[in-house]
Design a protein around this motif. Structure first.
Motif, mmCIF file in Angstrom:
data_model
loop_
_atom_site.group_PDB
_atom_site.id
_atom_site.type_symbol
_atom_site.label_atom_id
_atom_site.label_comp_id
_atom_site.label_asym_id
_atom_site.label_seq_id
_atom_site.Cartn_x
_atom_site.Cartn_y
_atom_site.Cartn_z
ATOM 1 N N VAL A 108 -5.435 -10.019 8.037
ATOM 2 C CA VAL A 108 -6.878 -10.416 8.368
ATOM 3 C C VAL A 108 -7.784 -9.330 8.774
ATOM 4 N N VAL A 109 -7.233 -8.335 9.648
ATOM 5 C CA VAL A 109 -7.814 -7.066 9.798
ATOM 6 C C VAL A 109 -7.972 -6.166 8.554
ATOM 7 N N ALA A 110 -6.959 -6.184 7.639
ATOM 8 C CA ALA A 110 -7.202 -5.490 6.488
ATOM 9 C C ALA A 110 -8.262 -6.106 5.567
ATOM 10 N N ALA A 111 -8.569 -7.302 5.420
ATOM 11 C CA ALA A 111 -9.542 -8.140 4.667
ATOM 12 C C ALA A 111 -10.674 -7.957 5.170
ATOM 13 N N ARG A 112 -10.991 -7.637 6.537
ATOM 14 C CA ARG A 112 -12.258 -7.629 7.240
ATOM 15 C C ARG A 112 -12.674 -6.147 7.026
ATOM 16 N N ASP A 113 -11.813 -5.132 7.238
ATOM 17 C CA ASP A 113 -12.043 -3.759 6.930
ATOM 18 C C ASP A 113 -12.537 -3.608 5.639
ATOM 19 N N ALA A 114 -11.593 -4.192 4.738
ATOM 20 C CA ALA A 114 -12.155 -3.757 3.060
ATOM 21 C C ALA A 114 -13.485 -4.403 2.970
ATOM 22 N N ALA A 115 -13.741 -5.579 3.393
ATOM 23 C CA ALA A 115 -15.063 -6.055 3.021
ATOM 24 C C ALA A 115 -16.123 -5.499 3.643
ATOM 25 N N ARG A 116 -15.816 -4.939 4.959
ATOM 26 C CA ARG A 116 -17.047 -4.093 5.632
ATOM 27 C C ARG A 116 -17.300 -2.857 5.039
ATOM 28 N N THR A 117 -16.700 -2.254 4.235
ATOM 29 C CA THR A 117 -16.681 -0.933 3.679
ATOM 30 C C THR A 117 -17.638 -1.112 2.539
ATOM 31 N N ALA A 118 -17.844 -2.347 1.857
ATOM 32 C CA ALA A 118 -18.643 -2.332 0.609
ATOM 33 C C ALA A 118 -20.278 -2.505 1.139
ATOM 34 N N ALA A 119 -21.124 -1.732 0.535
ATOM 35 C CA ALA A 119 -22.545 -1.848 0.600
ATOM 36 C C ALA A 119 -23.216 -2.441 -0.036
ATOM 37 N N THR A 120 -22.777 -2.715 -1.360
ATOM 38 C CA THR A 120 -23.377 -3.570 -2.446
ATOM 39 C C THR A 120 -22.500 -4.695 -3.166
ATOM 40 N N LEU A 121 -23.043 -5.620 -3.624
ATOM 41 C CA LEU A 121 -21.984 -6.400 -4.452
ATOM 42 C C LEU A 121 -21.073 -5.897 -5.404
ATOM 43 N N GLU A 122 -21.561 -5.032 -6.201
ATOM 44 C CA GLU A 122 -20.615 -4.370 -6.992
ATOM 45 C C GLU A 122 -19.459 -3.701 -6.526
ATOM 46 N N GLU A 123 -19.924 -2.872 -5.141
ATOM 47 C CA GLU A 123 -18.950 -2.261 -4.537
ATOM 48 C C GLU A 123 -17.651 -3.175 -3.927
ATOM 49 N N LEU A 124 -18.408 -4.419 -3.428
ATOM 50 C CA LEU A 124 -17.584 -5.579 -2.810
ATOM 51 C C LEU A 124 -16.317 -6.217 -4.096
ATOM 52 N N ARG A 125 -17.156 -6.164 -5.275
ATOM 53 C CA ARG A 125 -16.202 -6.584 -6.332
ATOM 54 C C ARG A 125 -14.937 -5.806 -6.620
ATOM 55 N N GLU A 126 -15.541 -4.370 -6.616
ATOM 56 C CA GLU A 126 -14.324 -3.455 -6.866
ATOM 57 C C GLU A 126 -13.218 -3.354 -5.968
ATOM 58 N N THR A 127 -13.799 -3.549 -4.660
ATOM 59 C CA THR A 127 -13.051 -3.449 -3.546
ATOM 60 C C THR A 127 -12.110 -4.782 -3.576
ATOM 61 N N LEU A 128 -12.521 -5.811 -3.769
ATOM 62 C CA LEU A 128 -11.626 -6.929 -3.885
ATOM 63 C C LEU A 128 -10.754 -6.995 -5.044
ATOM 64 N N ALA A 129 -11.192 -6.254 -6.425
ATOM 65 C CA ALA A 129 -10.388 -6.155 -7.354
ATOM 66 C C ALA A 129 -8.874 -5.501 -6.917
ATOM 67 N N ARG A 130 -9.158 -4.357 -6.077
ATOM 68 C CA ARG A 130 -8.148 -3.492 -5.624
ATOM 69 C C ARG A 130 -7.385 -4.226 -4.476
ATOM 70 N N PHE A 131 -7.931 -5.077 -3.580
ATOM 71 C CA PHE A 131 -7.282 -5.596 -2.544
ATOM 72 C C PHE A 131 -5.716 -6.191 -2.809
ATOM 73 N N GLU A 132 -4.740 -6.040 -2.172
ATOM 74 C CA GLU A 132 -3.597 -6.421 -2.493
ATOM 75 C C GLU A 132 -2.959 -7.371 -1.407
ATOM 76 N N GLY A 133 -3.468 -7.690 -0.577
ATOM 77 C CA GLY A 133 -3.282 -8.786 0.812
ATOM 78 C C GLY A 133 -3.275 -10.098 0.577
ATOM 79 N N CYS A 134 -3.454 -10.648 -0.832
ATOM 80 C CA CYS A 134 -3.376 -11.880 -1.017
ATOM 81 C C CYS A 134 -2.825 -12.011 -2.249
ATOM 82 N N ASN A 135 -1.545 -13.035 -2.352
ATOM 83 C CA ASN A 135 -0.592 -13.275 -3.274
ATOM 84 C C ASN A 135 -1.018 -13.933 -4.497
ATOM 85 N N LEU A 136 -1.966 -14.606 -4.333
ATOM 86 C CA LEU A 136 -2.844 -15.276 -5.299
ATOM 87 C C LEU A 136 -3.109 -14.465 -6.568
#
Length: 308
Positions: A108-136
């Protein structure tokens, strides 16, 4: 659901989960195997030879191993690609009194930290694409982030993408999405005027319901989307998204049509309401009248906010 549709969904689940081949040519009755008495297992060092000679002692076995040629050592200490690789373990999970499985604090902390770093929607998309915390992400074909303008006044949030959405990488493009488009047009807007996303951005295998763990890990990213878009009105499509983002416990028929304030941080909040999911309306057409009332209320709320 017809038998053929049910079998197709089951096969789709197996393929999504990676089970794309049979291991045996003949079916195995697992129930019959479970009913058999357990078979005692013996190690090679304790098993007596068939000719009646006594089994070697543990010390003798150790000596024999030490005296073996270096070839066996090369098997144990061979190249890295020949040795089994360690399997990464998921973060520790906690089971609540109600039986729900919640993610460990690290995920949960990793997801919150990763989301908080995104200043724009495009940055958030790129951050989410690199995020490995969800096995889906390992079973989904694509990341289904969002669709619509970043400055939309109206935002819709569903639960998770389905098969059509997973194939195209766009939320709400299947049958339920087509119905949602018509509902949006009925209040004088078009799909290009609204922002659409889901709480969970990856399709669960076989279209199953996302687990509480998966939802909790993905939630910081959709909350960050809401903060970045800052719509005038937020609509939860179905009870799952409403419960995930507001903590409500009631069913959707009790939640729908009730307006609330969705906090954005720093004291800001936006108007939010839940309505019936388009997929639910496809199964229960008689309930479209309730969704129509909700959409009329959304149109009225948008008009009053724009006038103010």
């Amino acid at each position: 659901m017809s038998v053929a549709a049910g079998l197709e969904a089951l096969l789709d689940f197996y393929v999504s989960a990676g089970a794309d081949a049979w291991l045996e040519s003949e079916p195995v009755d697992a129930f019959a195997l479970a009913a058999r008495p357990p078979v005692a297992r013996h190690s090679a060092s304790n098993r007596a030879p068939l000719d009646g000679t006594p089994a070697p002692s543990r010390a003798a076995v150790g000596q024999d191993d030490a005296a073996r040629p270096a070839a066996s050592g090369r098997l144990r200490d061979g190249p890295a690609q020949d040795r089994p690789r360690p399997v990464a373990q998921p973060p520790a999970a906690v089971t609540t009194a109600s039986g729900a499985v919640l993610p460990g604090d690290e995920a949960v902390v990793a997801a919150r930290d990763a989301a908080r770093t995104a200043a724009t929607l495009e940055e958030l998309r790129e951050t989410l694409a690199r995020f490995e915390g969800c096995n889906l992400r390992l079973t989904a074909k694509s990341l289904v982030f969002a669709d619509g303008p970043a400055n939309a006044s109206l935002m819709f949030v569903g639960e998770a993408p389905g098969r059509d959405e997973d194939l195209r990488g766009v939320p709400f493009v299947g049958r339920s999405g087509q119905l949602l488009d018509r509902m949006i047009e009925a209040i004088g807007l078009s799909r290009g005027d609204v922002y659409i996303t889901n709480v969970v951005p990856w399709r669960p295998p076989g279209n199953r319901t996302p687990s509480p763990q998966e939802t909790e890990i993905c939630k910081p990213f959709v909350l960050r989307q809401i903060e970045l878009v800052r719509p005038r009105v937020l609509v939860f499509l179905g009870g799952a998204s409403a419960k995930a983002l507001t903590g409500a416990q009631e069913g959707i028929l009790r939640l729908r049509g009730r307006w609330t304030q969705m906090p954005l941080g720093e004291g800001d909040a936006i108007k939010a309401v839940a309505t019936l999911h388009p997929a639910y309306l496809l199964r229960n057409p008689v309930q479209k009248r309730l969704a129509w009332r909700d959409f009329l209320a959304v149109r009225e709320a948008l008009g009053s906010l724009q006038a103010g």
